[in-house]
Every structure is written in C-alpha cells, then in structure tokens.
Design an enzyme around this catalytic site. Structure first.
Site, PDB file in Angstrom:
ATOM      1  CB  SER A  96      17.041  10.217   6.923  1.00 23.38           C
ATOM      2  OG  SER A  96      17.816   9.882   5.791  1.00 23.38           O
ATOM      3  CB  SER A 115      20.182  11.709   4.788  1.00 23.62           C
ATOM      4  OG  SER A 115      18.963  12.299   5.134  1.00 23.62           O
ATOM      5  CE  LYS A 140      18.965   6.368   5.431  1.00 23.16           C
ATOM      6  NZ  LYS A 140      19.187   7.688   4.772  1.00 23.16           N
TER       7      LYS A 140
HETATM    8  N1  GLN Z   1      16.412  16.115   5.908  1.00 23.67           N
HETATM    9  C1  GLN Z   1      16.159  16.122   4.492  1.00 23.67           C
HETATM   10  C2  GLN Z   1      14.752  15.646   4.241  1.00 23.67           C
HETATM   11  O1  GLN Z   1      14.076  15.404   5.156  1.00 23.67           O
HETATM   12  C3  GLN Z   1      17.154  15.262   3.785  1.00 23.67           C
HETATM   13  C4  GLN Z   1      16.897  13.806   3.908  1.00 23.67           C
HETATM   14  C5  GLN Z   1      17.865  12.962   3.139  1.00 23.67           C
HETATM   15  O2  GLN Z   1      18.947  13.417   2.739  1.00 23.67           O
HETATM   16  N2  GLN Z   1      17.472  11.737   2.925  1.00 23.67           N
HETATM   17  O3  GLN Z   1      14.324  15.527   3.150  1.00 23.67           O
END
Ligand code: GLN
Length: 491
Positions: A157, A181, A82
């Site tokens: 994400s 995420s 990532k």
């Molecule tokens: N969807 C969540 C956010 O937008 C989690 C994102 C993540 O785990 N990086 O914060």
C-alpha cells in the site's frame, strides 16, 4: 540534468555530508525537491499533500542549526511521510474520504523523532485507503504511477513513499508494512524498503490497520540510508506498550561489507505457480552472488508458509474491523448528517469508506462473529504460531533467509483491480514475516522486462543489523540501486 536534479539525486547520507560541509544549504536542497515535485508529481501522484510552507520553515531552521554546529543525522534531510502517519501541521487522511481534511492533534512518535532531529517534511505520501491494497489503486484520491513505467503500479500500500524515493521526490520516506506494504512497493519501484521487527518502532500515531501486524519502516535509495532512518525512528516509546525496551544497536556500524561465513537459508516454499521467470532468474543470481561473497547457502524448510496468506486474510481484516469502528462521523473527519444517530453512522461509513475497506470490514466482522470466531479467528491465531515456529526452527540453523520479495514485477495499472484474490497474491512472500513478527528488507537485485526485481532478506526478531549487513554487502557488489528511472535524467 539541471543542478537541482543533482541535489535530488543524492542519497540521504551524501546529502548529510553536503549539508555539513556547506556545499549547499538545507533551503537549497528543499527548494530543489519542491521544484522537482512541482514538475513531476502531477503525473506520478506520489503525494496527497505537499507541505511546502512547513518544509521551507523547517529548512531555514535546519540551516540555523547546522550553522550552530548542532546538526543531528536528519537535520535538513527532506522526507516524505505515508499519509497514515499523524502530523500536527498537515492533514492525515489514510487516502480515505472518511478522513478528508482531518488534522490530528499530535504527531506520530516517528514523526516527532524526525522533527526533533530537524528533518524537512516534504509532504504526505499517497497510499491505498487505510493501507489496504497492493497497488495503491485503492487510494480514494488518485493512483500512483511507477516511475520506471508509468503504465504500471508502484505496488502498495505504500506506493507513494516508494515512488517518491525512486523518482527523486524525497531523499527517504516512511511507510507502514502490515502484510508487505513497505517491501513489495520498494521492490516494484527499485528502492530499498525495510520492515522492522514488530515492536522495534513505535506505532503511536500510526492510523491502525491491523495492530498485531502493523510496523513502520523506511524507504531509501541505499541500505545505508535505510539504516540511518531506522536509527532515527526506532526504540522504546512509553506511548506504545508493544514497543520494545531493547537497546538499539548502531545499525550503520553493522554495515561491514563482510558476510563471509554467514549462514543464509533458502526455502523451496518461496516459489509459487505463476512466478515470473525473470524474477526467479534474478533472485537465483543474487543468491549465487551471496555465495561468492562467502556466505554459506543452506536449504531450510518453512512448511506452514502456504497458510500465511489465508490466515493473514482472517487476522488482518478482523483487527481492521475493530480498528475502523471508530470512524463513525462523531469524532473524526467526514460526518454525513442524518435524522438519527444510527443513520448518521450508516451514511458516514457508507459514503466515507471505499470498496476494499468495506470488504475487509465485512470479512473481519464475519470472522469475529459468534459461531465463527473459533472456526476462523482462533484457528488463524493457532496457525500463526506454527508459522512463527517454522522460522524459530530455521534460526537454529541460519542467520537469515533470502527469498523473492514478490513473485512478479510491477503489473500494469488496472490489471488486478477486478480480482481481489490476484491482488492479495502479490503479498504471498511478504506476509509470513508479518505473521511471525520478524524483520525483512527488500533490496533491488536486477530487472525483468525493464522493471525492477527485488531480493527479500528475512532475519530473526530484532536482527535488523544482520539483514541490513547482508543487504549492504550485496548492494556493494551489485549496485542495482544506483540505477535510476529515466525520468530522473530526462526531466
Ligand atoms: N497488501 C496487503 C493488504 O492489502 C498488505 C497491506 C499492508 O501491508 N498494509 O492487506
């Protein structure tokens, strides 16, 4: 299917065997992946940067190492990273304009550990900007398409790492999970995703979003591959003071296939309005299957679950607003020149950050500002303790808790981009584990409307071996993860 697609269809564990028995070389395996990425990824968008030259050099080195009888578990295994993980030999952008072209001076610890084992880095995978999002649509560069249905999101994400593994564009990948995420995109893409316990894996070299929640973990096609990857990246790191000194168990050895007599909790709090019937049905069937495998299914209560989402959306933006203060045009990435220093800051940040990142910075700055700090930030920390205590009480009665990973399957691209609240709801079942610091694994458990459904298994802190064991026993009896999206076969 061409022979190359046979190679890219292998699990990492099977690839390890093939490499060790000289069925194919690391160079052949790497070329097969690069070829497939070349054919499919323009459409899918899972990579922001393909590291073809690096990968070829690493593959050649891996072949020499294997010939010398010196192979480590990851020698010659092709991996996607990532793009929030620092790499010395590739740009690291967090899918943000503000870091376009940024080259870190060092590797993240997880990257260094894989590199030392002789892994092959295929490239930097797409993500929501600074890992803020649930659909990968907040990437400043391009969205990712779901390999099961290209009109749907891959989740986020870590949409890139999830889609890459699902589409056969990497054997395994690494993502980060601050509020879901890893688990949510793993679920949306029909692969295994593991968020380790906070502190199990070093965060050194991870571009920080919310430092008290962030954790790095693997995506894989099987639970065994996820266990193998965790083994390679976990463990104490003097460069991350929050990394745990606890010794690492042998995660693969824990995959006994036997869960008879284990106590597995089910909590009514993990059902919400708007939950898709197809998701509920698949998860219920998975729970029945765990019972058939000999587990004892026990009702547990997690009464503060409903506060997890609102407290997360105070805590995470608050920490993000502090962490992202460093991107001001002076040290890293984009610098928009202006007559005064203040204007340089303003213009760099104004042009460099996308809308969601700005929203988080504003929310977080507000929650931390004097007069609101006690009402919001401090209150959220207190509620966070209550969420953790709910789990601590549950662990007195059960070894693990199962729940859906998400209330829905992957939604169509564009369906939630105008409504941040709907987007945030995609993580309603994954966020509590981050607030409590506990590990969770997402494992495929069926399909609804042709899209993957995922079972989430949560465990006590540092009990990754337990949740992996349950996930593995389930996977063996219901091998959903062996199903591959159409493009695996037809392209
Ligand atoms: N969807 C969540 C956010 O937008 C989690 C994102 C993540 O785990 N990086 O914060």
């Amino acid at each position: 299917m061409s022979p190359r697609d046979e190679l890219t269809g292998l699990t990492a564990t099977a690839a390890r065997r093939g490499l060790d028995t000289n069925e194919f070389s690391a160079t052949e395996l790497t070329e097969a992946y690069l070829d497939r990425i070349g054919r499919l990824d323009d459409d899918l968008g899972s990579y922001l940067h393909v590291m073809a030259d690096v990968a070829r050099t690493q593959a050649a080195a891996a072949d020499r190492r294997i010939a010398d009888g010196d192979a480590a578990p990851f020698t010659g295994i092709p991996v996607a990273l990532k793009d929030v993980l620092c790499t010395v030999d590739a740009p690291t952008t967090a899918a943000s304009r503000i870091l376009e072209g940024f080259r870190p001076p060092c590797d993240a610890t997880v990257v260094r550990r894989l590199r030392e084992q002789g892994a092959v880095f295929l490239g930097k995978a797409n993500t929501d900007e600074f890992a803020m999002g649930s659909s990968n649509e907040n990437s400043a560069f391009k969205p990712v398409r779901n390999p099961w249905d290209r009109d749907h999101v891959p989740g986020g994400s870590s949409g890139g790492p999830a889609a890459a593994v699902a589409a056969g564009l990497a054997a395994v990948s690494l993502g980060s999970d601050t509020g879901g995420s890893i688990r949510q995109p793993a679920g949306f893409c029909g692969v295994v995703g593991l968020k380790p316990t906070y502190g199990r894996v070093s965060r050194f070299g991870l571009l920080a979003f919310a430092s008290s929640l962030d954790q790095i973990g693997p995506f894989a096609r099987t639970v065994e591959d996820a266990a193998m990857t965790l083994q390679a990246i976990a463990g104490h790191d003097p460069l991350d003071s929050t990394s745990s000194p606890l010794p690492l168990p042998d995660f693969r050895a824990a995959l006994s296939g036997d869960i008879a007599g284990m106590k597995i909790g089910v909590a009514k709090e993990y059902t919400v309005d708007g939950m898709e019937p197809g998701v509920a049905a698949a998860v219920d069937a998975a729970i029945r299957r765990l019972a058939e495998l000999g587990a004892d299914i026990v009702d547990v209560e997690l009464p503060h679950t409903k506060y997890a989402l609102p407290t997360y959306y105070i805590t995470a933006p608050a920490e993000a607003s502090a962490n992202l203060a460093r991107y001001d045009g002076v040290k890293y990435g984009l610098a928009v020149e202006a007559p005064t220093l203040r204007e340089t800051y303003e213009r760099t940040r104004g042009e460099g950050f996308g809308a969601e990142v700005k929203r988080r910075i504003m929310l977080g700055t507000y929650a931390l500002s004097s007069g609101y700090y006690d009402a919001y930030y401090v209150k959220a920390q207190k509620v966070r303790t209550l969420i953790r205590q709910d789990f601590d009480e549950a662990w007195e009665r059960v070894d693990a808790i199962v729940a859906p990973t998400s209330p829905t399957v992957a939604f169509p691209l564009g369906a939630r981009t105008d409504d941040p609240y709907q987007m945030y709801l995609a993580d309603v079942f994954t966020i509590p584990a981050n607030m409590a610091g506990i590990p969770g694994v997402a494992v495929p458990c069926g399909f609804s409307d042709g899209l993957p459904v995922s079972l989430q298994i949560l465990g006590p802190s540092f009990a990754e071996a337990t949740i992996l064991r349950i996930a593995h026993a389930y996977e063996r009896s219901e091998p959903w993860s062996s199903r591959q999206p159409e493009l695996m076969a037809s392209n």
